[in-house]
Motif scaffolding. Structure first.
Motif, PDB file in Angstrom:
ATOM      1  N   GLU A 179      22.434  27.537  37.338  1.00 26.68           N
ATOM      2  CA  GLU A 179      21.827  27.986  38.590  1.00 26.68           C
ATOM      3  C   GLU A 179      21.726  29.507  38.605  1.00 26.68           C
ATOM      4  O   GLU A 179      22.623  30.211  38.167  1.00 26.68           O
ATOM      5  CB  GLU A 179      22.686  27.514  39.779  1.00 26.68           C
ATOM      6  CG  GLU A 179      22.045  27.714  41.120  1.00 26.68           C
ATOM      7  CD  GLU A 179      20.819  26.842  41.330  1.00 26.68           C
ATOM      8  OE1 GLU A 179      19.854  27.345  41.946  1.00 26.68           O
ATOM      9  OE2 GLU A 179      20.803  25.687  40.870  1.00 26.68           O
ATOM     10  N   GLY A 180      20.598  30.008  39.090  1.00 29.20           N
ATOM     11  CA  GLY A 180      20.402  31.447  39.210  1.00 29.20           C
ATOM     12  C   GLY A 180      19.881  32.112  37.953  1.00 29.20           C
ATOM     13  O   GLY A 180      19.689  33.328  37.927  1.00 29.20           O
ATOM     14  N   THR A 181      19.623  31.342  36.882  1.00 26.95           N
ATOM     15  CA  THR A 181      19.087  31.918  35.647  1.00 26.95           C
ATOM     16  C   THR A 181      17.623  32.283  35.878  1.00 26.95           C
ATOM     17  O   THR A 181      16.810  31.412  36.180  1.00 26.95           O
ATOM     18  CB  THR A 181      19.200  30.913  34.474  1.00 26.95           C
ATOM     19  OG1 THR A 181      20.580  30.581  34.296  1.00 26.95           O
ATOM     20  CG2 THR A 181      18.630  31.487  33.195  1.00 26.95           C
ATOM     21  N   PRO A 182      17.265  33.563  35.745  1.00 34.47           N
ATOM     22  CA  PRO A 182      15.895  33.970  36.058  1.00 34.47           C
ATOM     23  C   PRO A 182      14.884  33.719  34.942  1.00 34.47           C
ATOM     24  O   PRO A 182      13.687  33.625  35.192  1.00 34.47           O
ATOM     25  CB  PRO A 182      16.020  35.473  36.321  1.00 34.47           C
ATOM     26  CG  PRO A 182      17.198  35.897  35.510  1.00 34.47           C
ATOM     27  CD  PRO A 182      18.136  34.710  35.472  1.00 34.47           C
ATOM     28  N   GLN A 183      15.354  33.621  33.688  1.00 37.00           N
ATOM     29  CA  GLN A 183      14.427  33.438  32.564  1.00 37.00           C
ATOM     30  C   GLN A 183      15.160  32.835  31.376  1.00 37.00           C
ATOM     31  O   GLN A 183      16.381  32.921  31.261  1.00 37.00           O
ATOM     32  CB  GLN A 183      13.778  34.762  32.170  1.00 37.00           C
ATOM     33  CG  GLN A 183      14.754  35.844  31.762  1.00 37.00           C
ATOM     34  CD  GLN A 183      14.099  37.202  31.620  1.00 37.00           C
ATOM     35  OE1 GLN A 183      12.981  37.423  32.062  1.00 37.00           O
ATOM     36  NE2 GLN A 183      14.789  38.131  30.987  1.00 37.00           N
ATOM     37  N   VAL A 184      14.376  32.229  30.497  1.00 40.07           N
ATOM     38  CA  VAL A 184      14.878  31.668  29.245  1.00 40.07           C
ATOM     39  C   VAL A 184      13.937  32.105  28.135  1.00 40.07           C
ATOM     40  O   VAL A 184      12.940  32.769  28.385  1.00 40.07           O
ATOM     41  CB  VAL A 184      14.983  30.123  29.305  1.00 40.07           C
ATOM     42  CG1 VAL A 184      16.024  29.671  30.315  1.00 40.07           C
ATOM     43  CG2 VAL A 184      13.620  29.492  29.594  1.00 40.07           C
ATOM     44  N   GLN A 185      14.250  31.699  26.921  1.00 39.39           N
ATOM     45  CA  GLN A 185      13.414  32.014  25.762  1.00 39.39           C
ATOM     46  C   GLN A 185      13.017  30.712  25.070  1.00 39.39           C
ATOM     47  O   GLN A 185      13.789  29.758  25.053  1.00 39.39           O
ATOM     48  CB  GLN A 185      14.186  32.841  24.739  1.00 39.39           C
ATOM     49  CG  GLN A 185      14.792  34.109  25.264  1.00 39.39           C
ATOM     50  CD  GLN A 185      15.634  34.784  24.201  1.00 39.39           C
ATOM     51  OE1 GLN A 185      15.094  35.457  23.333  1.00 39.39           O
ATOM     52  NE2 GLN A 185      16.942  34.595  24.248  1.00 39.39           N
ATOM     53  N   ILE A 186      11.843  30.716  24.460  1.00 37.03           N
ATOM     54  CA  ILE A 186      11.405  29.617  23.595  1.00 37.03           C
ATOM     55  C   ILE A 186      11.341  30.170  22.176  1.00 37.03           C
ATOM     56  O   ILE A 186      10.729  31.222  21.932  1.00 37.03           O
ATOM     57  CB  ILE A 186      10.022  29.068  23.997  1.00 37.03           C
ATOM     58  CG1 ILE A 186      10.021  28.568  25.445  1.00 37.03           C
ATOM     59  CG2 ILE A 186       9.576  27.975  23.024  1.00 37.03           C
ATOM     60  CD1 ILE A 186      10.905  27.378  25.722  1.00 37.03           C
ATOM     61  N   GLN A 187      11.970  29.470  21.246  1.00 38.52           N
ATOM     62  CA  GLN A 187      11.947  29.846  19.833  1.00 38.52           C
ATOM     63  C   GLN A 187      11.365  28.684  19.039  1.00 38.52           C
ATOM     64  O   GLN A 187      11.727  27.532  19.269  1.00 38.52           O
ATOM     65  CB  GLN A 187      13.361  30.167  19.344  1.00 38.52           C
ATOM     66  CG  GLN A 187      13.409  30.666  17.915  1.00 38.52           C
ATOM     67  CD  GLN A 187      14.833  30.956  17.470  1.00 38.52           C
ATOM     68  OE1 GLN A 187      15.784  30.281  17.860  1.00 38.52           O
ATOM     69  NE2 GLN A 187      14.986  31.973  16.625  1.00 38.52           N
ATOM     70  N   THR A 188      10.467  28.986  18.124  1.00 40.73           N
ATOM     71  CA  THR A 188       9.792  27.955  17.337  1.00 40.73           C
ATOM     72  C   THR A 188      10.374  27.856  15.930  1.00 40.73           C
ATOM     73  O   THR A 188      11.007  28.787  15.436  1.00 40.73           O
ATOM     74  CB  THR A 188       8.287  28.256  17.241  1.00 40.73           C
ATOM     75  OG1 THR A 188       8.108  29.513  16.586  1.00 40.73           O
ATOM     76  CG2 THR A 188       7.635  28.273  18.618  1.00 40.73           C
ATOM     77  N   ARG A 189      10.118  26.706  15.307  1.00 35.12           N
ATOM     78  CA  ARG A 189      10.614  26.470  13.947  1.00 35.12           C
ATOM     79  C   ARG A 189       9.523  25.847  13.096  1.00 35.12           C
ATOM     80  O   ARG A 189       8.723  25.044  13.564  1.00 35.12           O
ATOM     81  CB  ARG A 189      11.823  25.523  14.002  1.00 35.12           C
ATOM     82  CG  ARG A 189      12.478  25.270  12.661  1.00 35.12           C
ATOM     83  CD  ARG A 189      13.707  24.413  12.796  1.00 35.12           C
ATOM     84  NE  ARG A 189      13.331  23.049  13.164  1.00 35.12           N
ATOM     85  CZ  ARG A 189      14.197  22.129  13.576  1.00 35.12           C
ATOM     86  NH1 ARG A 189      15.477  22.431  13.722  1.00 35.12           N
ATOM     87  NH2 ARG A 189      13.786  20.912  13.875  1.00 35.12           N
ATOM     88  N   CYS A 190       9.516  26.235  11.824  1.00 36.48           N
ATOM     89  CA  CYS A 190       8.584  25.710  10.827  1.00 36.48           C
ATOM     90  C   CYS A 190       9.413  25.047   9.730  1.00 36.48           C
ATOM     91  O   CYS A 190      10.469  25.554   9.351  1.00 36.48           O
ATOM     92  CB  CYS A 190       7.761  26.875  10.277  1.00 36.48           C
ATOM     93  SG  CYS A 190       6.821  26.497   8.803  1.00 36.48           S
TER      94      CYS A 190
END
Length: 126
Positions: free
Chosen positions: A100-111
């Motif tokens: 709760e309260g997390t303003p942003q996240v990250q997306i990381q891709t994989r090959c």
């Protein structure tokens, strides 16, 4: 008069040059085209659109994950097959628990060939 190098010695020299030459940069990582994040009760759903030059079963985008800003994995979406004729493509992942309260996240891709990308895409949470 110029002496010619024996063929076997020339091949060895050529092979050695190939071993010591600078390696090319990694192939293009899967790129995040767009992300739609939506809260669903206590968890989140992510619809992620990727583009990658998939060439078949030997080289394709094989996953993406949701990370917090410290790099901790919150969710993983495995991509089980290449998308050669479907570019860009969208896949979803639900049930991602985000504090709760997390303003942003990250997306990381994989090959499949190159592994996890060094680049992440920051996603503000609505």
């Amino acid at each position: 008069m110029k002496r010619l190098m024996p063929l076997s010695l020339a091949l060895c020299a050529l092979a050695l040059c190939g071993l010591t030459a600078p390696r090319p940069a990694r192939a293009d990582p899967p790129m995040v085209e767009s992300v739609h994040a939506q809260r669903s009760g206590e968890t989140w759903r992510f619809d992620v659109t990727l583009a990658h030059p998939d060439s078949g079963w030997d080289h394709y985008a094989d996953g993406w994950r949701v990370l917090d800003m410290a790099g901790n994995e919150l969710g993983l979406r495995v991509l089980a097959h290449p998308h050669v004729a479907e570019q860009p493509f969208t896949r979803s992942l639900g049930g991602v628990a985000i504090p709760e309260g997390t303003p942003q996240v990250q997306i990381q891709t994989r090959c499949l060939v190159d592994g996890w990308s060094d680049h992440t895409t920051v996603v503000p949470l609505p």
